[in-house]
Design a protein around this motif. Structure first.
Motif, PDB file in Angstrom:
ATOM      1  N   GLY A 217      69.665 -53.444  75.712  1.00  0.00           N
ATOM      2  CA  GLY A 217      68.507 -52.552  75.797  1.00  0.00           C
ATOM      3  C   GLY A 217      67.960 -52.352  74.349  1.00  0.00           C
ATOM      4  N   VAL A 218      66.919 -52.670  74.087  1.00  0.00           N
ATOM      5  CA  VAL A 218      66.300 -52.328  72.424  1.00  0.00           C
ATOM      6  C   VAL A 218      65.107 -51.191  72.752  1.00  0.00           C
ATOM      7  CG1 VAL A 218      65.470 -53.001  70.386  1.00  0.00           C
ATOM      8  CG2 VAL A 218      67.032 -54.648  71.417  1.00  0.00           C
ATOM      9  N   SER A 219      65.428 -50.162  72.152  1.00  0.00           N
ATOM     10  CA  SER A 219      64.392 -49.075  71.990  1.00  0.00           C
ATOM     11  C   SER A 219      63.344 -49.168  71.156  1.00  0.00           C
ATOM     12  CB  SER A 219      65.119 -47.865  72.198  1.00  0.00           C
ATOM     13  OG  SER A 219      64.145 -46.723  71.877  1.00  0.00           O
ATOM     14  N   VAL A 220      61.975 -49.408  71.570  1.00  0.00           N
ATOM     15  CA  VAL A 220      60.798 -49.284  70.583  1.00  0.00           C
ATOM     16  C   VAL A 220      59.999 -48.210  71.151  1.00  0.00           C
ATOM     17  CG1 VAL A 220      59.185 -50.822  69.536  1.00  0.00           C
ATOM     18  CG2 VAL A 220      61.414 -51.786  70.411  1.00  0.00           C
ATOM     19  N   THR A 221      59.977 -47.247  70.496  1.00  0.00           N
ATOM     20  CA  THR A 221      58.966 -45.851  70.778  1.00  0.00           C
ATOM     21  C   THR A 221      57.532 -46.090  70.411  1.00  0.00           C
ATOM     22  OG1 THR A 221      59.774 -45.076  68.544  1.00  0.00           O
ATOM     23  CG2 THR A 221      60.995 -44.540  70.672  1.00  0.00           C
ATOM     24  N   THR A 222      57.509 -47.009  69.359  1.00  0.00           N
ATOM     25  CA  THR A 222      55.938 -46.995  68.744  1.00  0.00           C
ATOM     26  C   THR A 222      56.045 -48.205  68.158  1.00  0.00           C
ATOM     27  OG1 THR A 222      54.290 -46.057  67.390  1.00  0.00           O
ATOM     28  CG2 THR A 222      56.511 -45.668  66.595  1.00  0.00           C
ATOM     29  N   LEU A 223      54.725 -48.645  67.848  1.00  0.00           N
ATOM     30  CA  LEU A 223      54.299 -49.869  66.997  1.00  0.00           C
ATOM     31  C   LEU A 223      53.955 -49.371  65.663  1.00  0.00           C
ATOM     32  CD1 LEU A 223      52.713 -52.430  69.631  1.00  0.00           C
ATOM     33  CD2 LEU A 223      55.113 -52.458  68.773  1.00  0.00           C
ATOM     34  N   ASP A 224      53.616 -48.018  65.425  1.00  0.00           N
ATOM     35  CA  ASP A 224      53.078 -47.626  64.323  1.00  0.00           C
ATOM     36  C   ASP A 224      54.087 -47.327  63.194  1.00  0.00           C
ATOM     37  OD1 ASP A 224      52.065 -46.064  62.210  1.00  0.00           O
ATOM     38  OD2 ASP A 224      50.881 -44.734  63.662  1.00  0.00           O
ATOM     39  N   PRO A 225      54.295 -47.961  62.383  1.00  0.00           N
ATOM     40  CA  PRO A 225      55.634 -47.830  61.195  1.00  0.00           C
ATOM     41  C   PRO A 225      55.458 -46.481  60.551  1.00  0.00           C
ATOM     42  CG  PRO A 225      53.924 -49.504  60.497  1.00  0.00           C
ATOM     43  CD  PRO A 225      53.379 -49.187  61.837  1.00  0.00           C
ATOM     44  N   GLU A 226      54.295 -45.786  60.413  1.00  0.00           N
ATOM     45  CA  GLU A 226      54.399 -44.678  59.709  1.00  0.00           C
ATOM     46  C   GLU A 226      54.775 -43.437  60.712  1.00  0.00           C
ATOM     47  OE1 GLU A 226      51.153 -41.330  57.704  1.00  0.00           O
ATOM     48  OE2 GLU A 226      50.226 -43.479  58.468  1.00  0.00           O
ATOM     49  N   LEU A 227      54.440 -43.507  61.912  1.00  0.00           N
ATOM     50  CA  LEU A 227      54.784 -42.521  63.147  1.00  0.00           C
ATOM     51  C   LEU A 227      56.431 -42.629  63.317  1.00  0.00           C
ATOM     52  CD1 LEU A 227      54.582 -40.810  65.243  1.00  0.00           C
ATOM     53  CD2 LEU A 227      53.692 -42.288  66.677  1.00  0.00           C
ATOM     54  N   SER A 228      56.688 -43.924  63.368  1.00  0.00           N
ATOM     55  CA  SER A 228      58.341 -44.536  63.584  1.00  0.00           C
ATOM     56  C   SER A 228      59.116 -43.710  62.168  1.00  0.00           C
ATOM     57  CB  SER A 228      58.313 -45.814  63.604  1.00  0.00           C
ATOM     58  OG  SER A 228      59.691 -46.194  63.586  1.00  0.00           O
ATOM     59  N   ARG A 229      58.458 -44.062  61.222  1.00  0.00           N
ATOM     60  CA  ARG A 229      59.407 -43.415  59.942  1.00  0.00           C
ATOM     61  C   ARG A 229      59.448 -42.044  59.911  1.00  0.00           C
ATOM     62  NH1 ARG A 229      62.982 -45.408  58.915  1.00  0.00           N
ATOM     63  NH2 ARG A 229      61.903 -47.432  58.054  1.00  0.00           N
ATOM     64  N   ARG A 230      58.397 -41.174  60.623  1.00  0.00           N
ATOM     65  CA  ARG A 230      58.632 -39.646  60.419  1.00  0.00           C
ATOM     66  C   ARG A 230      59.260 -39.398  61.854  1.00  0.00           C
ATOM     67  NH1 ARG A 230      52.114 -37.918  59.806  1.00  0.00           N
ATOM     68  NH2 ARG A 230      52.055 -38.625  57.417  1.00  0.00           N
ATOM     69  N   MET A 231      59.369 -39.883  62.614  1.00  0.00           N
ATOM     70  CA  MET A 231      59.844 -39.477  64.142  1.00  0.00           C
ATOM     71  C   MET A 231      61.421 -39.977  64.162  1.00  0.00           C
ATOM     72  SD  MET A 231      58.112 -39.735  67.825  1.00  0.00           S
ATOM     73  CE  MET A 231      57.933 -41.597  67.883  1.00  0.00           C
TER      74      MET A 231
END
Length: 385
Positions: A217-231
């Motif tokens: 299982g690969v977790s992907v929380t968002t497609l937005d790289p900026e949000l991902s980098r912060r979160m």
């Protein structure tokens, strides 16, 4: 990363070292007025764990003039006494798991596992991301526990608490060596990760997949790289995780896209796009979980939210409380994973509709248990016929 090996005789020695450092003032808890982002870290503070005495930080006037600091990762080794953990939770599709590491350098601010660091006398905040413990004897313990005459096979989960493919695994190779043991025993395993490093172990996973023994299982929380980098500051980019799904799928390894956690008012609008991206990358199944804020995770999350998305903070928390009877989190079985109410029902319907349209399974086929066998070991009597 600093890798401090210390004395490897026992887990309590590692804990003792940490407690000495905390009592010497090496790990202080900052007050809200002194919160400041740390480079490539999500937590803004080192909130005291629930088993500690809280201390007030004395402001000497220099804090506001200091630049955002870099906090190094401190990896210590623990010789564990056992490695397979068992649970009876009706919310989980497995009853046993192993975790090669305590703490996680990926640093996802929303991680529900953060409170587990409090049991070590450490903070679920920055300590969880920076003061890690590895269990190098995990493969040997696993082999011994699987070899026990009373052991009964069932799918074993890896990565259910902290990520088995966080950065330190590149050097430690504990997860890889555990997979070798599982392969030797023909033991079914389900892996959960955000780390692209899982691609390194395709040489083990692909043959296991041919025998029906593994799912990732690969977790992907968002497609937005900026949000991902912060979160989730030290996790591979969303595009890189989708590429990992593609690599695994191409190797014949069944992959689940995990759209987790869904954050109301922040990432919930992406659920259809996430599922579509996962399906295009080669995932054959999907799942989702709502944001969970147990114990110390809630104040850490709210600090982060106020720092990065202050204009959305009220909406996010209002939605979460709406699903949990007015509380930040409801720990009841059957409720904690997705909440209840109209909003939770709407998210479930959106997920089910998208899965049906994309041909994604919600319930994946069971892994094989009938192949499990204890391999020959040194000292075994050779069969005569």
């Amino acid at each position: 990363m600093r890798n401090l090996h210390g004395d490897h005789r026992s887990g309590p020695f590692v804990l003792h070292l940490f407690l000495i450092m905390r009592h010497n003032g090496d790990m202080e808890t900052l007050s809200p007025s002194q919160l400041s982002p740390k480079k490539a870290r999500a937590a803004l503070s080192n909130v005291a764990g629930r088993f500690e005495l809280a201390r007030e930080h004395l402001d000497d006037g220099w804090q506001s003039q200091q630049p955002s600091e870099t906090v190094e990762t401190d990896l210590r080794l623990e010789m564990a006494r056992s490695i397979i953990s068992y649970n009876r939770s009706p919310d989980l599709p497995f009853d046993r798991s192993i975790n090669p590491y305590r703490g996680c350098e990926h640093g996802c601010i929303y991680c529900f596992a953060r409170p587990s660091h409090a049991y070590l006398g450490l903070s679920p905040g920055l300590d969880f991301e920076t003061r890690l413990i590895a269990r190098p004897n995990a493969p040997d313990l696993l082999r011994a526990e699987l070899s026990h005459a009373r052991y009964r096979v069932a799918t074993l989960a890896i990565g259910t608490n902290t990520d088995p493919y966080q950065p330190c695994e590149r050097e430690q190779e504990i997860t890889r060596n555990c997979l070798k043991v599982l392969s030797d025993f023909n033991h079914p395993v389900a892996i959960v990760t955000k780390g692209a490093l899982v691609e390194r172990d395709i040489d083990i996973l692909a043959p296991m997949a041919e025998r029906g023994l593994v799912r990732v299982g690969v977790s992907v929380t968002t497609l937005d790289p900026e949000l991902s980098r912060r979160m989730e500051p030290r996790v591979p980019t969303p595009a890189r995780r989708l590429a990992t799904i593609h690599q695994l799928s191409d190797a014949g390894i069944p992959v689940r896209l995990m759209a987790s956690p869904m954050v109301p008012g922040l990432t919930d609008h992406e659920i259809e796009a996430l599922l579509a991206a996962g399906q295009a990358a080669g995932a054959d199944a999907a799942s989702w979980i709502m944001l969970r804020l147990p114990r110390e995770v809630s104040p850490l999350w709210q600090e982060w939210l106020a720092e990065h998305y202050p204009h959305r903070a009220a909406k996010v928390m209002a939605r979460l409380r709406e699903m949990h009877g007015g509380r930040d989190y409801d720990p009841r079985w059957g409720q904690r994973m997705r909440g209840e109410g109209q909003y939770a029902q709407m998210m479930a319907m959106r997920f089910q509709t998208a899965c049906k349209r994309l041909g994604l399974r919600e319930a994946a086929p069971a892994l094989r248990h009938d192949l499990f066998a204890r391999p020959p070991q040194a000292g075994d009597q050779l069969a005569l016929f």
